[in-house]
Motif scaffolding. Structure first.
Motif, PDB file in Angstrom:
ATOM      1  N   SER A 332       6.686   1.683  12.688  1.00 19.20           N
ATOM      2  CA  SER A 332       7.126   2.616  11.994  1.00 19.20           C
ATOM      3  C   SER A 332       7.062   2.890  10.434  1.00 19.20           C
ATOM      4  O   SER A 332       6.633   3.707   9.900  1.00 19.20           O
ATOM      5  CB  SER A 332       8.618   2.821  12.199  1.00 19.20           C
ATOM      6  OG  SER A 332       9.253   4.267  11.809  1.00 19.20           O
ATOM      7  N   ASP A 333       7.285   1.612   9.806  1.00 16.00           N
ATOM      8  CA  ASP A 333       7.288   1.677   8.184  1.00 16.00           C
ATOM      9  C   ASP A 333       5.684   1.693   7.974  1.00 16.00           C
ATOM     10  O   ASP A 333       5.445   2.278   6.856  1.00 16.00           O
ATOM     11  CB  ASP A 333       7.753   0.279   7.779  1.00 16.00           C
ATOM     12  CG  ASP A 333       9.166  -0.059   7.934  1.00 16.00           C
ATOM     13  OD1 ASP A 333      10.152   0.940   8.043  1.00 16.00           O
ATOM     14  OD2 ASP A 333       9.653  -1.109   8.157  1.00 16.00           O
ATOM     15  N   GLN A 334       4.718   1.115   8.688  1.00 18.94           N
ATOM     16  CA  GLN A 334       3.473   1.039   8.378  1.00 18.94           C
ATOM     17  C   GLN A 334       2.983   2.728   8.617  1.00 18.94           C
ATOM     18  O   GLN A 334       2.179   3.131   7.697  1.00 18.94           O
ATOM     19  CB  GLN A 334       2.606   0.157   9.396  1.00 18.94           C
ATOM     20  CG  GLN A 334       2.727  -1.032   9.057  1.00 18.94           C
ATOM     21  CD  GLN A 334       2.364  -2.129   9.997  1.00 18.94           C
ATOM     22  OE1 GLN A 334       1.816  -1.618  11.068  1.00 18.94           O
ATOM     23  NE2 GLN A 334       2.703  -3.287  10.129  1.00 18.94           N
ATOM     24  N   ARG A 335       3.366   3.373   9.467  1.00 17.56           N
ATOM     25  CA  ARG A 335       3.239   4.668   9.548  1.00 17.56           C
ATOM     26  C   ARG A 335       3.656   5.688   8.394  1.00 17.56           C
ATOM     27  O   ARG A 335       3.024   6.221   7.813  1.00 17.56           O
ATOM     28  CB  ARG A 335       3.453   5.413  10.819  1.00 17.56           C
ATOM     29  CG  ARG A 335       2.764   4.971  12.056  1.00 17.56           C
ATOM     30  CD  ARG A 335       3.058   5.922  13.128  1.00 17.56           C
ATOM     31  NE  ARG A 335       4.537   5.690  13.767  1.00 17.56           N
ATOM     32  CZ  ARG A 335       5.098   4.676  14.437  1.00 17.56           C
ATOM     33  NH1 ARG A 335       4.198   3.853  15.052  1.00 17.56           N
ATOM     34  NH2 ARG A 335       6.471   4.671  14.698  1.00 17.56           N
ATOM     35  N   ALA A 336       4.741   5.228   8.010  1.00 23.92           N
ATOM     36  CA  ALA A 336       5.329   5.749   6.690  1.00 23.92           C
ATOM     37  C   ALA A 336       4.299   5.532   5.341  1.00 23.92           C
ATOM     38  O   ALA A 336       4.243   6.608   4.674  1.00 23.92           O
ATOM     39  CB  ALA A 336       6.785   5.302   6.552  1.00 23.92           C
ATOM     40  N   VAL A 337       4.093   4.399   5.436  1.00 21.88           N
ATOM     41  CA  VAL A 337       3.182   4.181   3.978  1.00 21.88           C
ATOM     42  C   VAL A 337       1.828   4.800   3.998  1.00 21.88           C
ATOM     43  O   VAL A 337       1.689   5.206   3.007  1.00 21.88           O
ATOM     44  CB  VAL A 337       3.089   2.618   3.985  1.00 21.88           C
ATOM     45  CG1 VAL A 337       1.908   2.206   3.093  1.00 21.88           C
ATOM     46  CG2 VAL A 337       4.269   1.730   3.631  1.00 21.88           C
ATOM     47  N   ARG A 338       1.532   4.698   5.310  1.00 17.37           N
ATOM     48  CA  ARG A 338      -0.043   5.483   5.502  1.00 17.37           C
ATOM     49  C   ARG A 338       0.520   7.221   5.091  1.00 17.37           C
ATOM     50  O   ARG A 338      -0.466   7.737   4.324  1.00 17.37           O
ATOM     51  CB  ARG A 338      -0.338   5.437   6.895  1.00 17.37           C
ATOM     52  CG  ARG A 338      -1.859   5.942   7.138  1.00 17.37           C
ATOM     53  CD  ARG A 338      -2.351   5.532   8.401  1.00 17.37           C
ATOM     54  NE  ARG A 338      -2.228   4.391   8.824  1.00 17.37           N
ATOM     55  CZ  ARG A 338      -1.349   3.783   9.637  1.00 17.37           C
ATOM     56  NH1 ARG A 338      -0.458   4.457  10.435  1.00 17.37           N
ATOM     57  NH2 ARG A 338      -1.261   2.518   9.832  1.00 17.37           N
ATOM     58  N   ALA A 339       1.402   7.782   5.736  1.00 18.94           N
ATOM     59  CA  ALA A 339       1.402   9.033   5.378  1.00 18.94           C
ATOM     60  C   ALA A 339       1.837   9.372   3.845  1.00 18.94           C
ATOM     61  O   ALA A 339       1.270  10.333   3.401  1.00 18.94           O
ATOM     62  CB  ALA A 339       2.867   9.470   6.090  1.00 18.94           C
ATOM     63  N   ALA A 340       2.479   8.347   3.154  1.00 13.42           N
ATOM     64  CA  ALA A 340       2.935   8.501   1.870  1.00 13.42           C
ATOM     65  C   ALA A 340       1.608   8.294   0.753  1.00 13.42           C
ATOM     66  O   ALA A 340       1.428   9.221   0.076  1.00 13.42           O
ATOM     67  CB  ALA A 340       3.889   7.486   1.268  1.00 13.42           C
ATOM     68  N   ALA A 341       0.402   7.367   1.160  1.00 10.33           N
ATOM     69  CA  ALA A 341      -0.677   7.138   0.793  1.00 10.33           C
ATOM     70  C   ALA A 341      -1.556   8.596   0.635  1.00 10.33           C
ATOM     71  O   ALA A 341      -2.097   8.900  -0.272  1.00 10.33           O
ATOM     72  CB  ALA A 341      -1.480   6.003   1.222  1.00 10.33           C
ATOM     73  N   GLU A 342      -1.441   9.321   1.714  1.00 13.94           N
ATOM     74  CA  GLU A 342      -2.323  10.363   1.945  1.00 13.94           C
ATOM     75  C   GLU A 342      -1.776  11.710   1.248  1.00 13.94           C
ATOM     76  O   GLU A 342      -2.536  12.811   1.182  1.00 13.94           O
ATOM     77  CB  GLU A 342      -2.166  10.693   3.490  1.00 13.94           C
ATOM     78  CG  GLU A 342      -3.157   9.667   4.268  1.00 13.94           C
ATOM     79  CD  GLU A 342      -2.700  10.069   6.054  1.00 13.94           C
ATOM     80  OE1 GLU A 342      -1.989  10.857   6.241  1.00 13.94           O
ATOM     81  OE2 GLU A 342      -3.396   9.331   6.741  1.00 13.94           O
ATOM     82  N   THR A 343      -0.587  11.526   0.688  1.00 13.29           N
ATOM     83  CA  THR A 343      -0.031  12.717  -0.165  1.00 13.29           C
ATOM     84  C   THR A 343      -0.736  12.535  -1.423  1.00 13.29           C
ATOM     85  O   THR A 343      -0.711  13.445  -2.324  1.00 13.29           O
ATOM     86  CB  THR A 343       1.278  12.913  -0.201  1.00 13.29           C
ATOM     87  OG1 THR A 343       1.873  11.577  -0.898  1.00 13.29           O
ATOM     88  CG2 THR A 343       2.143  12.906   1.055  1.00 13.29           C
ATOM     89  N   PHE A 344      -1.242  11.554  -1.875  1.00 16.89           N
ATOM     90  CA  PHE A 344      -1.804  11.501  -3.371  1.00 16.89           C
ATOM     91  C   PHE A 344      -3.337  11.734  -3.177  1.00 16.89           C
ATOM     92  O   PHE A 344      -4.008  11.562  -2.194  1.00 16.89           O
ATOM     93  CB  PHE A 344      -1.983  10.054  -3.924  1.00 16.89           C
ATOM     94  CG  PHE A 344      -0.192   9.717  -4.120  1.00 16.89           C
ATOM     95  CD1 PHE A 344       0.108   9.912  -5.318  1.00 16.89           C
ATOM     96  CD2 PHE A 344       0.639   9.021  -3.416  1.00 16.89           C
ATOM     97  CE1 PHE A 344       1.567   9.701  -5.805  1.00 16.89           C
ATOM     98  CE2 PHE A 344       1.703   8.607  -3.467  1.00 16.89           C
ATOM     99  CZ  PHE A 344       2.203   9.024  -4.941  1.00 16.89           C
ATOM    100  N   ARG A 345      -3.639  12.096  -4.557  1.00 16.16           N
ATOM    101  CA  ARG A 345      -5.212  12.339  -4.801  1.00 16.16           C
ATOM    102  C   ARG A 345      -5.795  10.872  -4.954  1.00 16.16           C
ATOM    103  O   ARG A 345      -5.299  10.082  -5.791  1.00 16.16           O
ATOM    104  CB  ARG A 345      -5.601  13.270  -6.143  1.00 16.16           C
ATOM    105  CG  ARG A 345      -6.946  13.420  -6.342  1.00 16.16           C
ATOM    106  CD  ARG A 345      -7.245  14.170  -7.613  1.00 16.16           C
ATOM    107  NE  ARG A 345      -8.697  14.006  -7.925  1.00 16.16           N
ATOM    108  CZ  ARG A 345      -8.893  14.386  -9.409  1.00 16.16           C
ATOM    109  NH1 ARG A 345      -7.981  14.963 -10.135  1.00 16.16           N
ATOM    110  NH2 ARG A 345     -10.300  14.291  -9.555  1.00 16.16           N
ATOM    111  N   ALA A 346      -6.874  10.504  -4.101  1.00 16.13           N
ATOM    112  CA  ALA A 346      -7.237   9.048  -4.153  1.00 16.13           C
ATOM    113  C   ALA A 346      -7.949   8.625  -5.305  1.00 16.13           C
ATOM    114  O   ALA A 346      -8.345   9.527  -6.037  1.00 16.13           O
ATOM    115  CB  ALA A 346      -8.084   8.967  -2.997  1.00 16.13           C
TER     116      ALA A 346
END
Length: 542
Positions: A332-346
């Motif tokens: 669950s934590d890993q999914r949250a990290v992935r979702a947070a990363a996707e909100t940024f301009r890479a």
């Protein structure tokens, strides 16, 4: 590096400074990260930087350590080295000009609203009422409007509910079904809320929003710090209180468009409490307020542990982001990290998802809106240190700050004018007793880095004495009359929302509304109360 007068410095990514553009600070933002990763320090850095730029701030002090923003920092070579490494020039230890507030009146100026201002929708949310109970509460407010009964404090609300129960059979024919058992259920909820201390919040003198947007004589914005360590123990009261403040700002402030800097920046700490178990209509209206309040010159910054605590529709409105470390020990934590990363301009230089779990305390991933409204590529950033104290303050320091406050004496004594409770007692022909029972801000300092001392408000403060300063925000706080503003003001914006036309009110429409307000005033404010509360209800419920 040269400081930018139109931006505030958040920190540095290597040798590259990270700026938050003041002109785009009203596009809202997010500060997120796990406990202990530096969110509170980042909030403190941003609050004092906005203050130095002449932007007033409102923030909640959840743990008691944000109060240190009122005092100069303690001389510390490590802090000074970090300041130099993150691009801070002429680092000076100094406190911000702080005004302390407290719903309970214990650690700051009491902050109050009338029951009428809160309105039935937010009260229903606060009391966790079901649809039937909410309907009866709406009937109580409608009856109060129709019979000219002011609803100011808890005893007024209890009195009007008892009055509705007495006339249940009669009122059901006119307003809809009223059950005495439903009234009893609402009264029990009120008792629970009263035991949590909420009765301190309802009453007069009610908060004038102008008093949240004060400036010192040298142009710094006031930092309004709400003591919330006790308030947050009642999460629904805390969330409803802050939502009420946002609604009031939205309703009262005039349209100003995009300014060179915001009129006010509002930090919503523990933001997940606002959205937890909230019904969809309320979430929709929060999204609407967040989207539209920027044109009133207000920037809203949500502070929470995980970006997923904020609904996607609201998260999409937050253009300035500071992401501290997140833990990723479970799926669950890993999914949250992935979702947070996707909100940024890479940023092609590194993996955003991997960096979120590797950030040190005081480090963050930062992306801010650039001129033109385009988000910058995310950068791994060392946050600059605050110039004020990192930590709590003593009772003596708090007392000295309150004594030097320009609002001293304005809110400290509760008022109890005749309202629904007294009026209903008079009608009953009985006289029942009421059942409710040297400031360290700013001038020249010490070495190695100077420490500024003294009051920031100058001689006599930054505002006229309380008795001399007119209250222009509302004609009568308890009667819920609309503020006297032009078509670009709250009336104009709210009429656009209600009509769905997207236009501003014309001169004829403004004249008609002015006549209605005048007639309403002559009728004792009854029409004004019904109209304006209906507007707030439509804003949050339609």
């Amino acid at each position: 590096m040269a400081m930018q007068p139109d931006a505030i410095l958040l920190g540095a990514a290597g040798t590259s400074p990270q700026w938050l553009q003041l002109k785009l600070a009203n596009r809202h933002g997010l500060v997120a990260g796990a406990t202990g990763t530096g969110k509170t320090i980042t909030l403190q850095v941003m609050a004092e930087a906005f203050s130095r730029a002449g932007v007033p701030v409102f923030c909640a002090d959840i743990k008691g350590d944000l109060a240190g923003i009122s005092q100069p920092g303690t001389v510390n070579l490590k802090v000074e080295k970090r300041a130099a490494a993150t691009g801070v020039e002429d680092f000076v230890y100094e406190g911000a000009p702080v005004v302390f507030w407290d719903v309970f009146g214990e650690q700051g100026h009491p902050i109050r609203a009338t029951v009428s201002e809160m309105g039935p929708l937010l009260l229903s949310r606060l009391l966790e009422l079901n649809d039937t109970q909410e309907g009866v509460l709406n009937i109580a407010f409608a009856l109060a409007d129709d019979e000219g009964l002011l609803l100011l404090d808890f005893k007024d609300l209890r009195a009007i509910l008892a009055y509705v129960a007495e006339r249940a059979a009669e009122l059901s024919a006119h307003y809809g079904n009223v059950s005495k058992s439903t009234i009893g259920a609402i009264q029990r909820r009120l008792l629970v809320l009263e035991q949590q201390g909420a009765e301190h919040f309802f009453g007069e003198p009610a908060l004038a929003l102008d008093d949240l947007m004060l400036l010192t004589p040298d142009g710094r914005g006031a930092v309004n710090v709400l003591a919330a360590d006790k308030l947050v123990q009642s999460p629904r009261l805390y969330a409803t209180f802050l939502l009420w403040m946002l609604s009031e700002l939205f309703e009262e402030l005039p349209e100003v468009g995009d300014l060179d800097k915001p009129k006010l920046v509002f930090f919503f700490d523990e933001a997940h409490l606002l959205f937890k178990d909230a019904p969809k209509p309320l979430l929709d209206k929060v999204e609407q307020v967040v989207r539209l309040i920027r044109s009133k010159g207000v920037g809203v910054y949500f502070v929470t542990q995980n970006p997923l605590d904020v609904p996607a529709a609201v998260l999409g409105q937050l253009g300035n982001r500071v992401q501290h470390a997140l833990r990723a020990f479970t799926p669950s934590d890993q999914r949250a990290v992935r979702a947070a990363a996707e909100t940024f301009r890479a940023n092609p230089a590194f993996s955003t998802e991997a960096a979120i779990t590797q950030l040190e305390v005081g480090e963050a991933l930062v992306s801010t809106l650039q001129p033109g409204g385009v988000p910058s590529m995310v950068e791994r950033t060392r946050i600059r240190p605050p110039q004020s104290r990192m930590g709590t303050i003593t009772e003596q320091e708090r007392a000295a700050t309150l004594a030097a406050s320009p609002l001293r004496g304005r809110y400290d004594t509760a008022e109890d004018r005749d309202s629904a409770y007294e009026m209903l007692q008079q009608r009953a022909g009985t006289a029942v007793a009421d059942p409710s029972p040297h400031s360290p801000w700013g001038t020249a300092g010490a070495q190695p880095a100077p420490v500024r001392q003294g009051s920031p408000w100058g001689n006599g403060g930054m505002a006229p004495p309380p008795a001399a300063r007119p209250r222009t925000a509302k004609v009568a706080r308890g009667s819920r009359q609309a503020p006297q503003q032009s078509g670009g003001g709250a009336g104009g914006m709210l009429s656009e929302i209600l009509m769905g036309s997207g236009r501003r009110q014309g001169a004829a429409e403004a004249l008609a509304k002015s006549v209605v307000r005048s007639v309403g005033s002559q009728l004792g404010g009854q029409v004004g109360r019904a109209l304006v509360r209906g507007v707030l209800g439509s804003l949050l419920k339609r």
